[in-house]
Every structure is written in C-alpha cells, then in structure tokens.
Design an enzyme around this catalytic site. Sequence first.
Site, PDB file in Angstrom:
ATOM      1  N   GLU A 100      42.445  41.929  48.700  1.00 48.78           N
ATOM      2  CA  GLU A 100      43.022  43.670  49.897  1.00 48.78           C
ATOM      3  C   GLU A 100      41.957  44.540  49.816  1.00 48.78           C
ATOM      4  O   GLU A 100      41.345  44.553  49.787  1.00 48.78           O
ATOM      5  CB  GLU A 100      43.992  43.198  49.181  1.00 48.78           C
ATOM      6  N   TRP A 101      41.902  44.505  51.312  1.00 50.02           N
ATOM      7  CA  TRP A 101      41.515  45.643  52.471  1.00 50.02           C
ATOM      8  C   TRP A 101      42.771  47.025  51.744  1.00 50.02           C
ATOM      9  O   TRP A 101      43.722  46.406  51.952  1.00 50.02           O
ATOM     10  CB  TRP A 101      41.606  45.502  53.625  1.00 50.02           C
ATOM     11  N   ASP A 212      35.676  49.982  32.697  1.00 51.63           N
ATOM     12  CA  ASP A 212      34.486  50.754  32.699  1.00 51.63           C
ATOM     13  C   ASP A 212      34.264  51.910  34.115  1.00 51.63           C
ATOM     14  O   ASP A 212      34.724  52.309  35.106  1.00 51.63           O
ATOM     15  CB  ASP A 212      33.404  49.250  33.525  1.00 51.63           C
TER      16      ASP A 212
END
Length: 306
Positions: A100-101, A212
């Site tokens: 998804e943008w 992370d």
Amino acid sequence: MEPSRGSTAIAAESACRAIGLESSDILSARPVGGGCINQGTALRTTRGDFFLKWNRQADHRFFGVEAEGLEALEAADAVRVPAVIAASGPGDEVAWLLLEWIEEGRPGRRDWMRLGRKLAALHRHAGPAGPGARFGWPDDNLIGSLPQPNGWSAEWPDFWAERRIRPLARELRVRGALSGAQAAVVEAAAARADKLLGPAVAADGPSLLHGDLWSGNVLFTREGAPVLIDPAVYVGHREVDLAMADLFGGFSGIFREAYEDAWPLQPGYLRRRPAYQLYPLLVHARLFGGGYAASAVAAARAALGL
C-alpha cells in the site's frame, strides 16, 4: 537501459501482472527511499498508487518473510502497517514486494502519544505459541539482510542467549571483529541472561514484537496515524522494542510517556536495557563494522554491571 532501471521495470511489470494489470497500466515508476538494503519505487498505475520494494540480489523468500511479518502485525489489530498487496515468487527474475502507498506527514505531539499507546496495545498481544513454548517464531526470518534464527523456547532468557546473542558473537569472533577477550564479555552477558532478564519477563509475559524498532521503521500518515514498516517479528519480551527505540534515538519523549501510561514498565528497565541493546549492536557490527563491535562489548559490560 542501465541495470538498475532495467530491474525497476522488471519488478514493476512482474508486480502489476500479479495483481492483474498490464505494463501499459503503469503510469510512472519513480525512485524513492527503500532503505540501505533495498530499492524503492513509487508506482502509479491505473488502479492507484503503490510502494514497490525490490532487490535483484535477494531470493523471493527475502520479501516473503517481510510480508509474513507485516501480516502478523496487522492481525494483532493494534497499530497500522502497510497492507501487503503481493510478493514475488520463485519464478520472478527480481525479488519484489508490493505494498500500500502511504502519504507521509509530520507527526505532532498527539501522534507520538498515539504511537506509544498503540505499541503498548501491540505488546499486549501475545502472538502465536509453539508446542509447549511461548517465545520465538514458527520460522526463521530476517533482521535487515541478516538471517534471524527463531524456533520456539519455553524460557525467554534461553531464547535470547541461544538465538540472538551467541550466534552473532560466534560469527563475529570467527571473522575477527571480536577479540577473544571481547567475545568472553559478550558470552558472560549471555550466560547471565536468566538473572538479568528473567524476573521482568515473568511478570510481563510474552509480547508480539516488531523486532527492529528504530525511527526509520516508523511512518506517520498525513492524518497523524503511526505506521510500522520493515519488521523482524517474533514473540519475546516487550522491552526489546523499547530498548532498540532508545538505542538509535529519533523517538519523542512523549512516545515513551504514553507507552508507560498505557502499560508501565517493570522496575529496573534501565538496568536491563543494555542486555537488550546488545543484539542490535551485534547485528550492526556484522552488517556495517566500524565501531559497533566495541559498542556491543560496552553494552555487554553495562549489562553485567562492569
């Protein structure tokens, strides 16, 4: 064509075919930041905008484990991650991941507060469990470009020492990045993991971790919603994520305040933090060299109270 541009075209066309589009449906493919490991492309198509990550040197499982991690975080329904649209398979010439943008914005005070609360909600999610075990992950995955061994363990300190600290310390010793004396300090910290970490995790229980969590792996939408990217997920102690956030900076103090309002940390976090920061420092020593090995040894000494 230049090799990098050729790879962009190959990855973009493969990704579009995977979602039923033709190459003629690609309106533009603009390079954007993809991190220090992968290439990133803003892909405009007749169906909308997407973010395409690709890496010509990686195999298809490289992005497969990232997709699995994003989907695991999404399933927890606590904090937003980019939706996984499609990922490359064994037959693809270039490994890629279509996401998804997300239009990014600049976070304000309330947005950092929201991140703190949502991360605490994520950590309330215990994630999956293995047969007779609570800590780990069903499969090995990656942190950055490094293999991250997982499997399951009934005891968190054992998992931390055996799956996180010792494998990297041994590899760095073989490569000459750690001297014998330095490796002995790291081993001493691993050997004391039960005493250093056990009581707090016994009180908190297991948490689904991003794995992370540094500032480059957090985005904010234009509306201020926090979004986590590039995970290295597993089930562990929630302080892993917080210690990494502290290590590399970039997080507003409001974030921590909101987190602790939602779920206060166990007493003694600052004493435990170096033991948790040891792992990302060993990872960086393996990936980037430089002074990270010495920083890892310093963290091990701090964890031991030296």
